[in-house]
Design an enzyme around this catalytic site. Structure first.
Site, PDB file in Angstrom:
ATOM      1  N   ALA A 128      15.759  44.120  19.224  1.00  0.00           N
ATOM      2  CA  ALA A 128      15.639  44.458  20.835  1.00  0.00           C
ATOM      3  C   ALA A 128      14.107  43.808  20.765  1.00  0.00           C
ATOM      4  O   ALA A 128      13.554  43.056  21.736  1.00  0.00           O
ATOM      5  CB  ALA A 128      15.553  45.671  20.654  1.00  0.00           C
ATOM      6  N   ALA A 129      12.960  43.603  19.310  1.00  0.00           N
ATOM      7  CA  ALA A 129      12.129  43.227  19.840  1.00  0.00           C
ATOM      8  C   ALA A 129      11.998  41.434  20.381  1.00  0.00           C
ATOM      9  O   ALA A 129      12.000  40.237  19.594  1.00  0.00           O
ATOM     10  CB  ALA A 129      10.780  42.688  19.160  1.00  0.00           C
ATOM     11  N   LYS A 133      14.953  40.315  26.667  1.00  0.00           N
ATOM     12  CA  LYS A 133      16.838  40.074  26.974  1.00  0.00           C
ATOM     13  C   LYS A 133      16.625  41.763  27.029  1.00  0.00           C
ATOM     14  O   LYS A 133      17.695  41.485  28.228  1.00  0.00           O
ATOM     15  CB  LYS A 133      17.250  39.934  25.574  1.00  0.00           C
ATOM     16  CG  LYS A 133      17.149  38.682  25.158  1.00  0.00           C
ATOM     17  CD  LYS A 133      18.355  38.295  23.797  1.00  0.00           C
ATOM     18  CE  LYS A 133      18.090  35.899  23.774  1.00  0.00           C
ATOM     19  NZ  LYS A 133      16.895  36.201  23.286  1.00  0.00           N
ATOM     20  N   GLU A 150      14.324  48.017  17.069  1.00  0.00           N
ATOM     21  CA  GLU A 150      14.360  47.352  16.284  1.00  0.00           C
ATOM     22  C   GLU A 150      13.280  47.551  14.750  1.00  0.00           C
ATOM     23  O   GLU A 150      12.777  48.378  14.807  1.00  0.00           O
ATOM     24  CB  GLU A 150      12.429  46.731  16.974  1.00  0.00           C
ATOM     25  CG  GLU A 150      12.036  45.872  16.370  1.00  0.00           C
ATOM     26  CD  GLU A 150      13.084  44.157  16.033  1.00  0.00           C
ATOM     27  OE1 GLU A 150      12.563  44.058  14.758  1.00  0.00           O
ATOM     28  OE2 GLU A 150      13.537  43.691  16.649  1.00  0.00           O
ATOM     29  N   ASP A 181      17.875  50.276  10.589  1.00  0.00           N
ATOM     30  CA  ASP A 181      18.465  48.781   9.649  1.00  0.00           C
ATOM     31  C   ASP A 181      19.515  48.846  10.625  1.00  0.00           C
ATOM     32  O   ASP A 181      20.454  49.596  10.521  1.00  0.00           O
ATOM     33  CB  ASP A 181      18.372  48.743   8.447  1.00  0.00           C
ATOM     34  CG  ASP A 181      18.775  47.581   7.725  1.00  0.00           C
ATOM     35  OD1 ASP A 181      19.982  46.805   8.520  1.00  0.00           O
ATOM     36  OD2 ASP A 181      19.046  47.880   6.400  1.00  0.00           O
ATOM     37  N   ASP A 199      21.015  39.982  18.777  1.00  0.00           N
ATOM     38  CA  ASP A 199      19.698  38.319  19.234  1.00  0.00           C
ATOM     39  C   ASP A 199      19.458  38.607  17.208  1.00  0.00           C
ATOM     40  O   ASP A 199      18.349  38.909  17.815  1.00  0.00           O
ATOM     41  CB  ASP A 199      18.695  38.704  20.267  1.00  0.00           C
ATOM     42  CG  ASP A 199      18.462  37.320  20.282  1.00  0.00           C
ATOM     43  OD1 ASP A 199      19.176  36.300  20.117  1.00  0.00           O
ATOM     44  OD2 ASP A 199      16.816  36.814  19.927  1.00  0.00           O
ATOM     45  N   CYS A 253      18.484  32.035  17.814  1.00  0.00           N
ATOM     46  CA  CYS A 253      16.924  30.525  18.294  1.00  0.00           C
ATOM     47  C   CYS A 253      17.157  29.288  17.527  1.00  0.00           C
ATOM     48  O   CYS A 253      15.786  29.169  16.684  1.00  0.00           O
ATOM     49  CB  CYS A 253      15.576  31.210  19.251  1.00  0.00           C
ATOM     50  SG  CYS A 253      14.741  31.884  17.865  1.00  0.00           S
TER      51      CYS A 253
END
Length: 321
Positions: A128-129, A133, A150, A181, A199, A253
């Site tokens: 999440a970090a 999002k 995270e 994890d 993500d 990304c």
């Protein structure tokens, strides 16, 4: 302005030239020009529904911004973009004060849109970090519960600060954070979530182009080989964490085919209880705001382009049978 002063790492650029010319063909030259020219980069402004934003809207419109729209956008998701390069000033974090907007790459919203969270659903943001999002998910709907995970301690602190900056105390009880994890969550929380966002950690192309030195760059390129295995494990764990009928969105990304389509193909070939969702309709209706790569398997790939300098962002969606 500090971003404009950074030096391009020749080792990484040479590696990208070789790899992405092969994977993207003629489109790589367009992408290359944008990625290597921070002065062309654009930034979007996501408004925070938990704060009054009418003055911010007026200011954005006066500065040439327009609202990013899509037929499936929740009415509560309000994001403004500008065709011109540049960054709207960020708000500083102040304890106890809720920010009115979040600065992000507009392509970061595509995984959130693809996940299509509904009110009352139980949702996991596995990696999440820094929290953009997660904030966007909360603008789309009111989950029954949002679990933001995270594993990195420093990034987890960043995540918690983001949530504190954007979510009022009256809503924070519906959110939990953890530092697990992600590869273990499928076992620890099997069949617990309606929706999962992965993500995944990846070889971030924008950041890598501006690595500090050649030795560090060579090490990063060497480490790039291990990402697909980790990403596959994370996605497999996410599927285990899903309830039957639930869906997972996988995003990165990077432009790397090995970290994108190949990871999803590996999962589809080894997991019989999931199917891929066709996202071409979303791509078609957003093509006026984003440039997408042609012939991408199992998802969409946003390519940075002049006037549409968003991405890279790969998005894929799977449903658990």
């Amino acid at each position: 302005m500090a971003r404009l002063k950074r030096q391009i790492c020749r080792v990484v650029l040479d590696y990208f030239d070789k790899t992405y010319t092969n994977e993207l063909g003629d489109q790589w030259q367009m992408v290359r020009e944008v990625l290597t020219t921070p002065g062309l980069w654009q930034y979007a402004v996501l408004l925070n529904n938990f704060q009054r934003t009418s003055e911010t809207k007026k200011h954005l419109l006066m500065n040439g911004y327009h609202q990013l729209t899509h037929q499936t956008f929740p009415k509560t998701l309000t994001c403004y973009i500008n065709r011109n390069p540049g960054k709207f000033p960020s708000e500083r974090h102040q304890t106890g004060k809720i920010k009115g907007y979040y600065i992000l790459n507009a392509s970061s919203l595509l995984p959130v849109l693809a996940l299509d969270v509904k009110h009352g659903e139980t949702v996991l943001d596995m990696c999440a970090a820094p929290g953009g999002k997660s904030v966007a998910l909360l603008q789309c709907a009111s989950p029954g519960h949002l679990h933001c995970n995270e594993p990195d301690i420093h990034r987890s602190r960043w995540l918690k600060e983001t949530l504190e900056s954007f979510v009022p105390s009256t809503h924070i009880n519906n959110i939990t954070t953890s530092e697990l994890d992600g590869r273990l969550i499928g076992k620890l929380h099997a069949k617990s979530y309606d929706k999962v966002l992965v993500d995944a950690p990846c070889s971030n192309d924008r950041n890598w182009l501006f690595s500090s030195d050649a030795l560090q760059a060579a090490e990063l390129i060497s480490q790039r080989k291990i990402f697909p295995a980790i990403q596959t494990e994370l996605l497999r764990s996410a599927i285990r964490a899903l309830r039957p009928g639930g869906s997972v969105v996988y995003s990165t990304c990077t432009l790397s085919e090995a970290e994108n389509s190949a990871v999803v193909s590996n999962i589809l070939n080894s997991c019989r209880d999931v199917i891929s969702v066709d996202l071409s309709d979303m791509g078609n209706t957003l093509s006026h705001e984003f440039t997408f790569a042609a012939h991408v398997t199992h998802g969409l790939l946003v390519l940075p382009d002049k006037g549409k300098a968003w991405g890279p962002m790969f998005v894929s969606k799977l449903i658990k049978l």
